[in-house]
Design an enzyme around this catalytic site. Structure first.
Site, PDB file in Angstrom:
ATOM      1  CB  CYS A  63       4.157   9.146   1.356  1.00 38.31           C
ATOM      2  SG  CYS A  63       5.336   7.989   2.097  1.00 38.31           S
ATOM      3  CG  ASN A  65       2.159   8.209  -3.823  1.00 34.75           C
ATOM      4  OD1 ASN A  65       3.146   8.642  -4.379  1.00 34.75           O
ATOM      5  ND2 ASN A  65       0.925   8.403  -4.288  1.00 34.75           N
ATOM      6  CB  THR A 116       8.669   5.678   0.136  1.00 32.99           C
ATOM      7  OG1 THR A 116       9.399   6.231   1.241  1.00 32.99           O
ATOM      8  CG2 THR A 116       8.950   4.189   0.060  1.00 32.99           C
ATOM      9  CG  PHE A 117      15.201   7.014  -0.980  1.00 37.34           C
ATOM     10  CD1 PHE A 117      15.840   6.653  -2.155  1.00 37.34           C
ATOM     11  CD2 PHE A 117      15.967   7.109   0.183  1.00 37.34           C
ATOM     12  CE1 PHE A 117      17.204   6.377  -2.175  1.00 37.34           C
ATOM     13  CE2 PHE A 117      17.321   6.845   0.171  1.00 37.34           C
ATOM     14  CZ  PHE A 117      17.943   6.481  -1.015  1.00 37.34           C
ATOM     15  CG  HIS A 118      13.112   1.589   0.865  1.00 33.19           C
ATOM     16  ND1 HIS A 118      12.600   2.085   2.044  1.00 33.19           N
ATOM     17  CD2 HIS A 118      12.094   0.934   0.256  1.00 33.19           C
ATOM     18  CE1 HIS A 118      11.331   1.754   2.135  1.00 33.19           C
ATOM     19  NE2 HIS A 118      10.996   1.052   1.067  1.00 33.19           N
ATOM     20  N   GLY A 137       4.253   0.611   4.838  1.00 32.81           N
ATOM     21  CA  GLY A 137       3.462   0.128   3.706  1.00 32.81           C
ATOM     22  C   GLY A 137       3.466  -1.390   3.724  1.00 32.81           C
ATOM     23  N   GLY A 165       0.826  -1.194   0.000  1.00 32.93           N
ATOM     24  CA  GLY A 165       0.000   0.000   0.000  1.00 32.93           C
ATOM     25  C   GLY A 165       0.869   1.255   0.000  1.00 32.93           C
ATOM     26  N   GLY A 194       6.645  -3.696   4.861  1.00 33.08           N
ATOM     27  CA  GLY A 194       6.757  -3.347   6.272  1.00 33.08           C
ATOM     28  C   GLY A 194       7.011  -1.876   6.525  1.00 33.08           C
ATOM     29  CG  LEU A 195       9.009  -0.747  10.059  1.00 27.33           C
ATOM     30  CD1 LEU A 195      10.248   0.076  10.438  1.00 27.33           C
ATOM     31  CD2 LEU A 195       8.226  -1.076  11.321  1.00 27.33           C
TER      32      LEU A 195
END
Length: 223
Positions: free
Chosen positions: A173, A78, A80-82, A144, A76, A155-156
């Site tokens: 997001c 929008n 994001t960055f990792h 998400g 779920g 997860g997070l």
């Protein structure tokens, strides 16, 4: 039995997906009650089921020059960055052993982050309109998830000492009215390894489980 996997090297997003898929199959087969991955990714923008390509602010050429992947995923949320300096947690859990309630699960993940931050005297909180964890109107953690047969994936993420220039390439997001922060904005001399261990303790506390570190080679989970 709940297994903890902590790769020593940064993991590509594709490798992370393979690890989650393998863990999902093991949990679905009943071999584990859950597998929790705690890791750092190589730079990547991920786009969730609520969209996000419209919130990507750079060109394909710029992405290629900076060696950043863009991946569409089934979690779920929008865009994001990792990347390095940010802890990512993938809990592959059988929620039949907890509560079959997605709101309870997302809230529990947020509580894990809030509990971890409190150990650094940082007051994290939830916003009713947005998922994740916030500090002084700035986002420090994204959440998400995806559920299939009440087994969780994704997860997070928690920003520790992440390079925030990456977030300038997106509307994180899909949000433009708030900023992005890290733990190092509030505490000096933070080691990401220490944050990971505190986060493990918070996860065990919130979910009331005992995590057993799995010494199986990282390559086994990626196959």
């Amino acid at each position: 039995m709940y297994r903890l996997i902590m790769p020593e090297s940064n993991v590509s997003y594709d490798e992370g997906l393979k690890m989650q898929k393998k863990a999902y199959e093991l949990v679905a087969a009943g071999e584990y009650d859950g597998v929790i991955f705690i890791l750092e990714h190589k730079p990547v923008f991920t786009v969730g089921t609520n969209g996000g390509f419209e919130n990507l602010l750079v060109t394909d050429r710029e992405l290629k020059n900076k060696d950043i992947d863009v991946v569409k995923v089934n979690r779920g949320g929008n865009i994001t960055f990792h990347g390095p300096g940010q802890i990512v947690v993938y809990p592959i859990l059988n929620l039949n052993k907890f509560y079959k309630d997605v709101h309870w699960y997302v809230g529990s993940l947020e509580n894990v982050v809030i509990d971890t931050l409190s150990q650094y005297n940082i007051s994290g909180y939830k916003k009713s309109k947005f998922r994740g964890v916030w500090v002084n109107e700035n986002k420090i953690s994204a959440v998400g998830v995806h559920l299939k047969k009440w087994i969780s994936t994704h997860g997070l993420s928690l920003n520790v000492n992440v390079d925030k220039t990456y977030f300038e390439m997106i509307n994180p997001c899909g949000i433009t009215e708030f900023g992005i922060i890290s733990i190092v904005d509030y505490q000096d001399n933070i080691k990401i390894s220490d944050v990971k261990h505190k986060l493990i303790g918070s996860f065990e506390k919130i979910f009331k489980i005992n995590l057993i570190k799995d010494e199986v080679a990282e390559s086994w989970w990626i196959k």
